[in-house]
Design an enzyme around this catalytic site. Sequence first.
Site, short mmCIF file in Angstrom:
data_model
loop_
_atom_site.label_atom_id
_atom_site.label_comp_id
_atom_site.label_asym_id
_atom_site.label_seq_id
_atom_site.Cartn_x
_atom_site.Cartn_y
_atom_site.Cartn_z
N GLY A 268 0.81 -1.22 0.00
CA GLY A 268 0.00 0.00 0.00
C GLY A 268 0.84 1.26 0.00
O GLY A 268 2.01 1.26 0.41
N ARG B 129 0.68 -5.57 -4.93
CA ARG B 129 0.74 -6.46 -3.77
C ARG B 129 1.15 -7.89 -4.13
O ARG B 129 0.99 -8.80 -3.34
CB ARG B 129 -0.61 -6.47 -3.05
CG ARG B 129 -0.95 -5.12 -2.39
CD ARG B 129 -2.17 -5.21 -1.50
NE ARG B 129 -2.48 -3.95 -0.85
CZ ARG B 129 -1.91 -3.53 0.28
NH1 ARG B 129 -0.98 -4.26 0.86
NH2 ARG B 129 -2.27 -2.37 0.81
N ASP C 221 5.74 -7.61 5.09
CA ASP C 221 5.70 -8.70 4.12
C ASP C 221 6.63 -8.42 2.94
O ASP C 221 7.30 -9.33 2.44
CB ASP C 221 4.27 -8.92 3.63
CG ASP C 221 3.44 -9.71 4.63
OD1 ASP C 221 3.86 -10.81 5.02
OD2 ASP C 221 2.39 -9.21 5.05
N LYS D 212 8.48 0.85 4.96
CA LYS D 212 7.32 1.64 4.56
C LYS D 212 6.04 1.02 5.11
O LYS D 212 5.81 -0.16 4.94
CB LYS D 212 7.23 1.71 3.03
CG LYS D 212 5.97 2.38 2.53
CD LYS D 212 5.12 1.57 1.57
CE LYS D 212 4.91 0.15 1.92
NZ LYS D 212 3.61 -0.40 1.58
N THR D 213 5.24 1.79 5.81
CA THR D 213 3.85 1.46 6.10
C THR D 213 3.27 2.52 7.02
O THR D 213 3.89 2.88 8.02
CB THR D 213 3.65 0.08 6.75
OG1 THR D 213 2.29 -0.08 7.14
CG2 THR D 213 4.54 -0.13 7.97
N ASP E 224 0.87 2.00 8.84
CA ASP E 224 0.35 1.29 10.02
C ASP E 224 1.29 1.39 11.22
O ASP E 224 0.86 1.19 12.36
CB ASP E 224 0.12 -0.19 9.70
CG ASP E 224 -0.87 -0.38 8.56
OD1 ASP E 224 -1.73 0.49 8.37
OD2 ASP E 224 -0.77 -1.40 7.86
N LYS F 56 -25.07 18.03 19.14
CA LYS F 56 -26.18 17.27 18.56
C LYS F 56 -25.82 15.81 18.30
O LYS F 56 -26.66 14.92 18.40
CB LYS F 56 -26.60 17.94 17.25
CG LYS F 56 -27.82 17.35 16.57
CD LYS F 56 -28.16 18.17 15.32
CE LYS F 56 -29.38 17.61 14.61
NZ LYS F 56 -29.70 18.39 13.39
N TYR F 57 -24.56 15.56 17.95
CA TYR F 57 -24.16 14.22 17.55
C TYR F 57 -23.01 13.69 18.40
O TYR F 57 -22.18 14.45 18.92
CB TYR F 57 -23.70 14.21 16.08
CG TYR F 57 -24.77 14.55 15.09
CD1 TYR F 57 -25.79 13.65 14.80
CD2 TYR F 57 -24.76 15.78 14.43
CE1 TYR F 57 -26.78 13.96 13.89
CE2 TYR F 57 -25.75 16.11 13.51
CZ TYR F 57 -26.75 15.19 13.25
OH TYR F 57 -27.73 15.50 12.34
N MET G 40 -7.47 3.40 9.84
CA MET G 40 -6.68 2.31 9.28
C MET G 40 -5.67 1.79 10.31
O MET G 40 -5.44 2.42 11.34
CB MET G 40 -5.93 2.78 8.03
CG MET G 40 -6.68 2.55 6.74
SD MET G 40 -5.62 2.82 5.31
CE MET G 40 -6.62 2.08 4.04
N GLY G 41 -5.03 0.67 9.99
CA GLY G 41 -3.98 0.16 10.86
C GLY G 41 -3.85 -1.34 10.90
O GLY G 41 -2.96 -1.86 11.55
N ARG G 42 -4.74 -2.08 10.22
CA ARG G 42 -4.73 -3.55 10.25
C ARG G 42 -4.79 -4.02 11.71
O ARG G 42 -5.60 -3.54 12.49
CB ARG G 42 -3.51 -4.11 9.50
CG ARG G 42 -3.54 -3.85 8.01
CD ARG G 42 -2.59 -4.71 7.25
NE ARG G 42 -1.20 -4.51 7.62
CZ ARG G 42 -0.19 -5.16 7.06
NH1 ARG G 42 -0.41 -6.03 6.10
NH2 ARG G 42 1.05 -4.92 7.44
#
Length: 511
Positions: free
Chosen positions: A93, A157, A188, A214-215, A217, A254-255, A262-264
Amino acid sequence: MVVNGTTAPQRSAAGYSEVQASRLRVSLPLPEVLKNSFKVVDGPPSSSAGNSDEIAKLFPNLFGQPSAVLVPSDTSAAASDQTLKIGVVLSGGQAPGGHNVIAGLFDYLEERTKGSTLYGFRGGPAGIMNRKYVFLTPDFVHPYRNQGGFDMICSGRDKIETPEQFKKAEETVQKLDLDGLVVIGGDDSNTNACLLAENFREKKIQTRVIGCPKTIDGDLKCKEVPTSFGFDTACKIYAEMIGNVMVDARSTGKYYHFVRLMGRSASHITLECSLQTHPNITIIGEEIQQLISELNEILAHDVVDEGGMWKSKLSSQCLQLFEFLPQAIQEQLLLERDPHGNVQVAKIETEKMLIEMVEAELESRRKEGLYKNEFRGQSHFLGYEGRCGLPSNFDANYCYALGYAAGALLHSGKTGLISSVGNLSAPVEKWTVGGTALTSLMDVERRHGKFKPVIKKAMVELEGAPFKKFASMREEWALKNHYFSPGPLQFEGPTSNVTNHTLMLELRSYA
């Protein structure tokens, strides 16, 4: 530019925004050791992160080799008149800063090995196997400097793991007469880089292999590799959006906003964004993994029957948790795993699950006369928005140093290492540079019911400094609104060079 005889798509700086154009003009600093002559000093023999006997069997030609560090020298050990042929590939990714790794590698070859050639394999590892590449030249690389995305050569991938795939990779590197290959990827992808390095050394192929961490995550790191690139930028992008939502919540009342990130399997992004924005409640996944582990084993070996007999294989605690979850979430937990054996968590709408659970609980309290107010939940998923943004100053500098260091390691004859830049709390000039033995990061892991060599994922450590910092504050954050809006990513000004809380807290704990 030419890709196997066809014109390659090339980014044009003419269509850039003012911010993109200004980033293009930024000249990046280098660690002092990379500005002058250096030599590579080997450390002691390395081991592995676990199951060293198994790792030694899987990597007989690489296991035990030392990590290395670059130190100043009166004369460089690497021949200055040597020309190299190097390939580079983006794997997995996207993460902000990937283009700067390629730029750093390119500049090393331009400045230290005049006349060298850099091939960019297109579309990830499949580009290696299918021999799809582009020659990288100054004009081609320039429009991508300090820019987001992976569109210079794109990513993929695919994995190189079968005998046929290794054979294709061998044919490519021999056909191009490559001296080296740089694999830019996550855990990986760098495991794959190590397998390629082992295979090439076993076959006595001259091509050496260096990885780069690289990631977004944040799960590829250790003391020698303090962080993976992209994490800093992604967290700052997410934190801005969370901060915006917090201001909205405070403005209307109100909410109630539920945000999924993300992060697996690792919760580093969630933890970092919490430290940056101070939400009322943060769920750290490392505190829910057992159920998923048991489901993985069942899905690897058994059929999930409609009658539910498969549930008898769950432990009582996990069965109770599974039955407690809403039907839609149960079904999502049983989805097919991704190519790496991970639950496809991006398809599990946990933010909506939590809203449903809160609604059910409040309705129960309403019937008992314990709750009379209105509850309105708003769900948000922040994922791809953070993967291809303009890299932060930290990621831009870090990636450039990683790429330049990868060139230095290949030039020095190294293989089976991951480019490592340390002392990151200091100014860039004082950063340390070296390479860490990839086998030293490895363990064996059960995937799809089988043991495979993998770089051990760095999960959130519940005894680590970042989590402890968060844990010391979360009770107060739960009861009082301490919302903090960090604002957009900054390239100039007082906060432009401030890096993320996680890295700084971990570096202090190492010190």
